[in-house]
Structure formats: structure tokens, C-alpha cells
Write an enzyme that holds these catalytic residues in place. Structure first.
Site, mmCIF file in Angstrom:
data_model
loop_
_atom_site.group_PDB
_atom_site.id
_atom_site.type_symbol
_atom_site.label_atom_id
_atom_site.label_comp_id
_atom_site.label_asym_id
_atom_site.label_seq_id
_atom_site.Cartn_x
_atom_site.Cartn_y
_atom_site.Cartn_z
ATOM 1 N N ASN A 1 0.868 -1.178 0.000
ATOM 2 C CA ASN A 1 0.000 0.000 0.000
ATOM 3 C C ASN A 1 0.908 1.233 0.000
ATOM 4 O O ASN A 1 1.468 1.597 1.034
ATOM 5 C CB ASN A 1 -0.884 -0.038 1.260
ATOM 6 C CG ASN A 1 -1.725 1.206 1.419
ATOM 7 O OD1 ASN A 1 -1.808 2.036 0.512
ATOM 8 N ND2 ASN A 1 -2.351 1.348 2.578
ATOM 9 N N LYS B 1 0.159 4.266 -0.358
ATOM 10 C CA LYS B 1 -0.486 5.467 0.204
ATOM 11 C C LYS B 1 -0.209 6.667 -0.704
ATOM 12 O O LYS B 1 -0.091 6.503 -1.902
ATOM 13 C CB LYS B 1 -0.028 5.683 1.653
ATOM 14 C CG LYS B 1 -0.213 4.414 2.497
ATOM 15 C CD LYS B 1 -0.067 4.636 3.955
ATOM 16 C CE LYS B 1 -0.310 3.320 4.696
ATOM 17 N NZ LYS B 1 -0.247 3.440 6.129
ATOM 18 N N HIS C 1 -9.657 1.491 4.587
ATOM 19 C CA HIS C 1 -8.413 1.679 5.351
ATOM 20 C C HIS C 1 -8.680 2.680 6.473
ATOM 21 O O HIS C 1 -9.448 3.624 6.294
ATOM 22 C CB HIS C 1 -7.310 2.181 4.421
ATOM 23 C CG HIS C 1 -5.961 2.146 5.080
ATOM 24 N ND1 HIS C 1 -5.567 3.101 5.985
ATOM 25 C CD2 HIS C 1 -4.942 1.258 4.979
ATOM 26 C CE1 HIS C 1 -4.353 2.791 6.424
ATOM 27 N NE2 HIS C 1 -3.944 1.687 5.823
ATOM 28 N N GLU D 1 -7.050 5.063 7.533
ATOM 29 C CA GLU D 1 -6.773 6.467 7.165
ATOM 30 C C GLU D 1 -7.932 7.058 6.374
ATOM 31 O O GLU D 1 -8.247 8.239 6.509
ATOM 32 C CB GLU D 1 -5.447 6.534 6.378
ATOM 33 C CG GLU D 1 -4.253 6.305 7.313
ATOM 34 C CD GLU D 1 -3.048 5.661 6.662
ATOM 35 O OE1 GLU D 1 -2.976 5.614 5.418
ATOM 36 O OE2 GLU D 1 -2.168 5.188 7.413
ATOM 37 N N GLU E 1 -5.695 -4.531 10.596
ATOM 38 C CA GLU E 1 -4.672 -3.507 10.797
ATOM 39 C C GLU E 1 -4.981 -2.686 12.040
ATOM 40 O O GLU E 1 -5.758 -1.711 11.984
ATOM 41 C CB GLU E 1 -4.622 -2.558 9.597
ATOM 42 C CG GLU E 1 -4.302 -3.247 8.283
ATOM 43 C CD GLU E 1 -3.656 -2.286 7.290
ATOM 44 O OE1 GLU E 1 -2.600 -2.622 6.765
ATOM 45 O OE2 GLU E 1 -4.208 -1.189 7.072
ATOM 46 N N GLY F 1 2.189 2.488 10.709
ATOM 47 C CA GLY F 1 3.171 3.556 10.516
ATOM 48 C C GLY F 1 3.871 3.992 11.796
ATOM 49 O O GLY F 1 4.535 5.021 11.825
ATOM 50 N N SER G 1 3.033 -1.878 10.510
ATOM 51 C CA SER G 1 4.476 -1.952 10.776
ATOM 52 C C SER G 1 5.059 -3.337 10.517
ATOM 53 O O SER G 1 6.004 -3.750 11.198
ATOM 54 C CB SER G 1 4.797 -1.481 12.195
ATOM 55 O OG SER G 1 4.421 -0.120 12.356
HETATM 56 P P1 PGA Z 1 2.560 0.374 7.667
HETATM 57 O O1 PGA Z 1 1.145 0.574 6.957
HETATM 58 O O2 PGA Z 1 3.137 -0.920 7.151
HETATM 59 O O3 PGA Z 1 3.386 1.574 7.235
HETATM 60 O O4 PGA Z 1 2.327 0.341 9.124
HETATM 61 C C1 PGA Z 1 0.273 -0.486 6.753
HETATM 62 C C2 PGA Z 1 -1.017 0.000 6.151
HETATM 63 O O5 PGA Z 1 -1.497 1.068 6.569
HETATM 64 O O6 PGA Z 1 -1.576 -0.629 5.247
#
Ligand code: PGA
Length: 266
Positions: A18, A20, A107, A109, A179, A185, A225
Site C-alpha cells: 500500500n 499510500k 483503510h 486512514e 490492521e 506507521g 508496521s
Molecule cells: P505500515 O502501513 O506498514 O506503514 O504500518 C500499513 C497500512 O497502513 O496498510
């Protein structure tokens, strides 16, 4: 526990990147070329998906097609209406024409910054499936929910609402990503036990409304992460069928190493 009894061999592991809101078109071409360069025939045993921003889909599609790559293309979001006056929105047909096979929906976000709700997630899931694109639906709790001991109930409800009214066959071909918001992140991943517990619970919830067969076929990913330093703990978990990777998917070497780790884990 439901999940642990399932035939994991029947589920092809998936590593999905992903990206983003990262990578301009020029940068996306470079990164997809680097990932494609790292890949080899063995990667066909893992479903490898990259999900760049909308503006990069066409150029990444060109790179993957030129290289005859087995890597699949996914989008990060979609709108459920087929066409019309929806400024800024992207339809399922638009993604399909660019050979997207997957699309992330819900997601955290998007839920936090763009007002995504379980109801809109459900509309997107249905719109994608109607045109045979596979949703990768995200669910996950924040720290308050975890600290209150409500994680399983919370994600169970997100899953139930997200897949409301969807048929068993479509569910079997779809993907859910667990998640935890506090792990995204942050560099603070869940423990493998927390990931397994949540993924097994999700599989149990899916079995409740779609039957054991669909639940045993649906892939459930861990995200938050996941990186080359911890993936070997997550990937062998019986109900973790791979990873949805944010930060580490922006580095071709790290992403490729994660694919190799998924190949070895199952
Ligand atoms: P991350 O993001 O691996 O940077 O924690 C995962 C995601 O949001 O899909």
C-alpha cells in the site's frame, strides 16, 4: 479455535504493498521497475499486489505489462457509483480498464480523514465484486478499544457490516486486512499472538455469516508496521495469510524480501 483448524495450504499467501500518498509518476515507474527486477518465477506461488496512487496506476500497469510480470495491480480506494457527477471520484470500471484486480477499501486512514463508514465500505465492497474486482477490506481497532478489551467485538462488527449482503462465493475470493490503528506507521507492530487472535476471530465471524467453506478460503492479512525484521513471526501464523505493507513497500529490496519470506513461511 476456528481458524487454526483450517487448511491453510488452500490459501495462496498474499503480500500487498500500500504505497499510500507516495510516489509521483516518475518515481512510481522507478519503484515498480525495481520491484519487477527483484522478482522471479518463484513469486508466482505468492500473490504479489502493488497499490499505487490513482495517478500512477497507468504507468505502473505499463511497467508490469512490459515485463510480463506476475505482480498484480490494486487501487487504494474506489467510489461505488458507476459514473456521473462525483467530482474527484474514481469508478470500478476505470480501475478495471487498467487491469486492477484488487482494491483496498475501508483503510483506517480513509475512515479517519475522509469520513469512510462501515456503510460506505459495504457499498464499495459490493460495487467492486459486481465487476469481479477483489476487495481488500481493512478493519482494526484504536488503542482505546484495545485497552478497553473490546478489540474482537469491534473488528467483528466492522467485518459483519462491511460484508453485509455479500454472497458466499464472493466472500471466498475476497481479502480482509487486520490492521490495528496503533500499529500503522508507528513502528510498533502487534505481537504475532495478537495478530493470530484477531485474524482467527475474523475467520470465525466470516464463518458465522458466510459458512465455513467461504471462511476457510478467504485470505486474511496482517498489516501495521510489518517489515523484514518482524515478518517471520507473523507469516507462519495459521490464520495470517500474508501482509498489507505500507512503509516497507516503498523500498524495492524490503518489499521483495517480504515476498521471499512469505514464500518460505507457508
Ligand atoms: P505500515 O502501513 O506498514 O506503514 O504500518 C500499513 C497500512 O497502513 O496498510
Amino acid at each position: 479455535m476456528f481458524g487454526a483448524m483450517q487448511d491453510t495450504a488452500a490459501r495462496m499467501p498474499m503480500i500487498a504493498g500500500n504505497w499510500k500518498m507516495n510516489k509521483t509518476t516518475v518515481e512510481a515507474v522507478t519503484l515498480s521497475q525495481q520491484i519487477s527486477f527483484e522478482s522471479d518465477k518463484a513469486w508466482e506461488a505468492v500473490e504479489v499486489v502493488i497499490c499505487p496512487p490513482f495517478t500512477d496506476l497507468k504507468s505502473v500497469f505499463n511497467v508490469l505489462t512490459f515485463d510480463h510480470s506476475s505482480i498484480k495491480l490494486g487501487a487504494q480506494d474506489v467510489y461505488w457509483e458507476p459514473d456521473g457527477a462525483y467530482t474527484g471520484a474514481i469508478s470500478v470500471s476505470m480501475l478495471k480498464e487498467l487491469t486492477c484486480e484488487y482494491c483496498i477499501v475501508g483503510h483506517s486512514e480513509r475512515r479517519e480523514y475522509f469520513g469512510e463508514t462501515d456503510e460506505t465500505v459495504n457499498k464499495k465492497v459490493k460495487a467492486l465484486l459486481a465487476q469481479r474486482l477483489h476487495p481488500i477490506m481493512c478493519c482494526g481497532e484504536d488503542l482505546d478499544v484495545r485497552d478497553a478489551g473490546d478489540t474482537l467485538a469491534f473488528i467483528g462488527e466492522q467485518v459483519r457490516l462491511g460484508w453485509k449482503g455479500v454472497g458466499e462465493e464472493d466472500i471466498a475470493k475476497s481479502v480482509i486486512a487486520y490492521e490495528p490503528i496503533w500499529a500503522i506507521g508507528t513502528g510498533r507492530a502487534a505481537t504475532p499472538e495478537q495478530a493470530q487472535e484477531a485474524c482467527a476471530h475474523i475467520r470465525g465471524v466470516v464463518a458465522d455469516f458466510a459458512g465455513a467453506d467461504a471462511a476457510s478460503k478467504m485470505r486474511i492479512l496482517y498489516g501495521g508496521s510489518m517489515n523484514t525484521g518482524n515478518a517471520e513471526l507473523f507469516l507462519p501464523q495459521p490464520d495470517v495469510d500474508g501482509g498489507l505493507i505500507g512503509g516497507a513497500s516503498l523500498d524495492a529490496k524490503a518489499f521483495s524480501t517480504l515476498v521471499e519470506m512469505a514464500l518460505k513461511a507457508k
